[in-house]
Design a protein around this motif. Sequence first.
Motif, PDB file in Angstrom:
ATOM      1  N   ILE A 192       0.827  -1.215   0.000  1.00  0.00           N
ATOM      2  CA  ILE A 192       0.000   0.000   0.000  1.00  0.00           C
ATOM      3  C   ILE A 192       0.860   1.264   0.000  1.00  0.00           C
ATOM      4  O   ILE A 192       0.706   2.107  -0.902  1.00  0.00           O
ATOM      5  CB  ILE A 192      -1.028  -0.014   1.143  1.00  0.00           C
ATOM      6  CG1 ILE A 192      -2.103  -1.072   0.861  1.00  0.00           C
ATOM      7  CG2 ILE A 192      -1.664   1.370   1.333  1.00  0.00           C
ATOM      8  CD1 ILE A 192      -3.072  -1.324   2.007  1.00  0.00           C
ATOM      9  N   PRO A 193       1.783   1.464   0.946  1.00  0.00           N
ATOM     10  CA  PRO A 193       2.588   2.696   0.912  1.00  0.00           C
ATOM     11  C   PRO A 193       3.440   2.813  -0.355  1.00  0.00           C
ATOM     12  O   PRO A 193       3.649   3.914  -0.868  1.00  0.00           O
ATOM     13  CB  PRO A 193       3.476   2.601   2.153  1.00  0.00           C
ATOM     14  CG  PRO A 193       2.874   1.551   3.003  1.00  0.00           C
ATOM     15  CD  PRO A 193       2.100   0.642   2.110  1.00  0.00           C
ATOM     16  N   ALA A 194       3.924   1.683  -0.866  1.00  0.00           N
ATOM     17  CA  ALA A 194       4.746   1.713  -2.083  1.00  0.00           C
ATOM     18  C   ALA A 194       3.922   2.179  -3.280  1.00  0.00           C
ATOM     19  O   ALA A 194       4.396   2.975  -4.096  1.00  0.00           O
ATOM     20  CB  ALA A 194       5.341   0.328  -2.341  1.00  0.00           C
ATOM     21  N   LEU A 241     -10.248  -1.927  -0.592  1.00  0.00           N
ATOM     22  CA  LEU A 241      -9.638  -3.148  -0.046  1.00  0.00           C
ATOM     23  C   LEU A 241      -9.453  -3.024   1.462  1.00  0.00           C
ATOM     24  O   LEU A 241      -9.596  -4.000   2.195  1.00  0.00           O
ATOM     25  CB  LEU A 241      -8.332  -3.492  -0.761  1.00  0.00           C
ATOM     26  CG  LEU A 241      -7.062  -2.699  -0.494  1.00  0.00           C
ATOM     27  CD1 LEU A 241      -6.291  -3.218   0.712  1.00  0.00           C
ATOM     28  CD2 LEU A 241      -6.155  -2.770  -1.706  1.00  0.00           C
ATOM     29  N   THR A 242      -9.174  -1.807   1.922  1.00  0.00           N
ATOM     30  CA  THR A 242      -8.998  -1.592   3.357  1.00  0.00           C
ATOM     31  C   THR A 242     -10.333  -1.649   4.081  1.00  0.00           C
ATOM     32  O   THR A 242     -10.430  -2.227   5.175  1.00  0.00           O
ATOM     33  CB  THR A 242      -8.292  -0.238   3.606  1.00  0.00           C
ATOM     34  OG1 THR A 242      -7.093  -0.194   2.820  1.00  0.00           O
ATOM     35  CG2 THR A 242      -7.930  -0.071   5.063  1.00  0.00           C
ATOM     36  N   TYR A 302      -5.281   5.128   7.419  1.00  0.00           N
ATOM     37  CA  TYR A 302      -6.391   4.192   7.624  1.00  0.00           C
ATOM     38  C   TYR A 302      -5.922   2.752   7.401  1.00  0.00           C
ATOM     39  O   TYR A 302      -6.273   1.845   8.163  1.00  0.00           O
ATOM     40  CB  TYR A 302      -7.566   4.540   6.720  1.00  0.00           C
ATOM     41  CG  TYR A 302      -8.711   3.575   6.817  1.00  0.00           C
ATOM     42  CD1 TYR A 302      -9.228   3.183   8.050  1.00  0.00           C
ATOM     43  CD2 TYR A 302      -9.300   3.041   5.673  1.00  0.00           C
ATOM     44  CE1 TYR A 302     -10.280   2.282   8.142  1.00  0.00           C
ATOM     45  CE2 TYR A 302     -10.355   2.154   5.750  1.00  0.00           C
ATOM     46  CZ  TYR A 302     -10.840   1.768   6.983  1.00  0.00           C
ATOM     47  OH  TYR A 302     -11.881   0.882   7.077  1.00  0.00           O
ATOM     48  N   ALA A 303      -5.105   2.537   6.379  1.00  0.00           N
ATOM     49  CA  ALA A 303      -4.596   1.186   6.126  1.00  0.00           C
ATOM     50  C   ALA A 303      -3.756   0.697   7.302  1.00  0.00           C
ATOM     51  O   ALA A 303      -3.883  -0.463   7.718  1.00  0.00           O
ATOM     52  CB  ALA A 303      -3.773   1.161   4.835  1.00  0.00           C
ATOM     53  N   ALA A 318      -3.220  -2.859  11.988  1.00  0.00           N
ATOM     54  CA  ALA A 318      -2.980  -3.078  13.419  1.00  0.00           C
ATOM     55  C   ALA A 318      -4.162  -3.817  14.045  1.00  0.00           C
ATOM     56  O   ALA A 318      -3.984  -4.762  14.823  1.00  0.00           O
ATOM     57  CB  ALA A 318      -2.747  -1.744  14.131  1.00  0.00           C
ATOM     58  N   GLN A 319      -5.365  -3.411  13.677  1.00  0.00           N
ATOM     59  CA  GLN A 319      -6.557  -4.080  14.206  1.00  0.00           C
ATOM     60  C   GLN A 319      -6.649  -5.511  13.684  1.00  0.00           C
ATOM     61  O   GLN A 319      -6.986  -6.432  14.431  1.00  0.00           O
ATOM     62  CB  GLN A 319      -7.807  -3.292  13.827  1.00  0.00           C
ATOM     63  CG  GLN A 319      -9.088  -3.918  14.362  1.00  0.00           C
ATOM     64  CD  GLN A 319     -10.260  -2.981  14.214  1.00  0.00           C
ATOM     65  OE1 GLN A 319     -10.380  -2.032  14.967  1.00  0.00           O
ATOM     66  NE2 GLN A 319     -11.108  -3.244  13.239  1.00  0.00           N
ATOM     67  N   THR A 320      -6.351  -5.705  12.420  1.00  0.00           N
ATOM     68  CA  THR A 320      -6.378  -7.043  11.830  1.00  0.00           C
ATOM     69  C   THR A 320      -5.421  -7.981  12.561  1.00  0.00           C
ATOM     70  O   THR A 320      -5.772  -9.121  12.875  1.00  0.00           O
ATOM     71  CB  THR A 320      -6.024  -6.980  10.333  1.00  0.00           C
ATOM     72  OG1 THR A 320      -7.087  -6.330   9.648  1.00  0.00           O
ATOM     73  CG2 THR A 320      -5.793  -8.358   9.739  1.00  0.00           C
ATOM     74  N   GLN A 321      -4.221  -7.510  12.838  1.00  0.00           N
ATOM     75  CA  GLN A 321      -3.249  -8.342  13.547  1.00  0.00           C
ATOM     76  C   GLN A 321      -3.755  -8.727  14.936  1.00  0.00           C
ATOM     77  O   GLN A 321      -3.571  -9.869  15.372  1.00  0.00           O
ATOM     78  CB  GLN A 321      -1.911  -7.613  13.642  1.00  0.00           C
ATOM     79  CG  GLN A 321      -1.223  -7.486  12.298  1.00  0.00           C
ATOM     80  CD  GLN A 321       0.086  -6.755  12.415  1.00  0.00           C
ATOM     81  OE1 GLN A 321       1.096  -7.374  12.735  1.00  0.00           O
ATOM     82  NE2 GLN A 321       0.065  -5.452  12.173  1.00  0.00           N
ATOM     83  N   ALA A 322      -4.407  -7.789  15.604  1.00  0.00           N
ATOM     84  CA  ALA A 322      -4.963  -8.089  16.930  1.00  0.00           C
ATOM     85  C   ALA A 322      -6.068  -9.136  16.827  1.00  0.00           C
ATOM     86  O   ALA A 322      -6.132 -10.066  17.632  1.00  0.00           O
ATOM     87  CB  ALA A 322      -5.486  -6.817  17.589  1.00  0.00           C
ATOM     88  N   VAL A 323      -6.931  -8.993  15.828  1.00  0.00           N
ATOM     89  CA  VAL A 323      -8.013  -9.970  15.650  1.00  0.00           C
ATOM     90  C   VAL A 323      -7.429 -11.335  15.319  1.00  0.00           C
ATOM     91  O   VAL A 323      -7.840 -12.350  15.896  1.00  0.00           O
ATOM     92  CB  VAL A 323      -9.018  -9.506  14.566  1.00  0.00           C
ATOM     93  CG1 VAL A 323      -9.985 -10.635  14.205  1.00  0.00           C
ATOM     94  CG2 VAL A 323      -9.785  -8.277  15.029  1.00  0.00           C
ATOM     95  N   LEU A 324      -6.481 -11.389  14.397  1.00  0.00           N
ATOM     96  CA  LEU A 324      -5.881 -12.672  14.036  1.00  0.00           C
ATOM     97  C   LEU A 324      -5.208 -13.326  15.241  1.00  0.00           C
ATOM     98  O   LEU A 324      -5.273 -14.548  15.402  1.00  0.00           O
ATOM     99  CB  LEU A 324      -4.884 -12.498  12.893  1.00  0.00           C
ATOM    100  CG  LEU A 324      -5.487 -12.151  11.537  1.00  0.00           C
ATOM    101  CD1 LEU A 324      -4.386 -11.851  10.523  1.00  0.00           C
ATOM    102  CD2 LEU A 324      -6.407 -13.254  11.029  1.00  0.00           C
ATOM    103  N   SER A 325      -4.599 -12.535  16.095  1.00  0.00           N
ATOM    104  CA  SER A 325      -3.963 -13.074  17.307  1.00  0.00           C
ATOM    105  C   SER A 325      -4.981 -13.629  18.286  1.00  0.00           C
ATOM    106  O   SER A 325      -4.660 -14.497  19.093  1.00  0.00           O
ATOM    107  CB  SER A 325      -3.126 -11.991  17.986  1.00  0.00           C
ATOM    108  OG  SER A 325      -2.038 -11.651  17.168  1.00  0.00           O
TER     109      SER A 325
END
Length: 180
Positions: free
Chosen positions: A18-20, A48-49, A107-108, A113-120
């Motif tokens: 995304i940043p690239a 996508l986000t 926003y991405a 960050a939220q996605t990683q927390a949910v996956l964990s």
Amino acid sequence: MQTLDVVRDSLGRVHELIPAILDGLTGDDLLWRPDAEANPIGWLVWHLTRVEDDHLAHLGGIEQAWTADGWYSRFGLPYLKNAHGFRMTAVEVGAFNVTQTSLLNGYAAATWAQTQAVLSSLDEERLDEVVDERYTPPVTVGVRLVSVMVETAQHIGQAGYVRGLRERSRGINSGWAGTA
């Protein structure tokens, strides 16, 4: 490697891109469309986000970053608060008006960050849990995660391709269109 590690790796690769893809783009670049029916780079990254935010927040039983962190207000889009781009018409896509890469990157990053927390918070045993019975067969956690991986991969690829087309239209050959 466990299933959730594959999901984390897949989504992490999208978030690295995304940043690239957004790097160095102007507001006009974010809104540029190859034709009136095409999706612009900015909208593709937003969409996508939004899909990732919506679907992962649901799996985690939490509020989406879009509303919880005030992104909806900051973006100021002419869309309903729960919009995420599915089934939008070309006219609705054309109403996308975000011209700041920093907003999309922010926003991405919040969504990732939220996605990683949910996956964990998930474990392999939950992958077969039904989360949506509107479909036949019903959608499980695992199927929902696959949907997010496919959706985000598809649209980050499209964003890279559109960036390449935009650069070619401006006489720049950065290689983006050649890699898509």
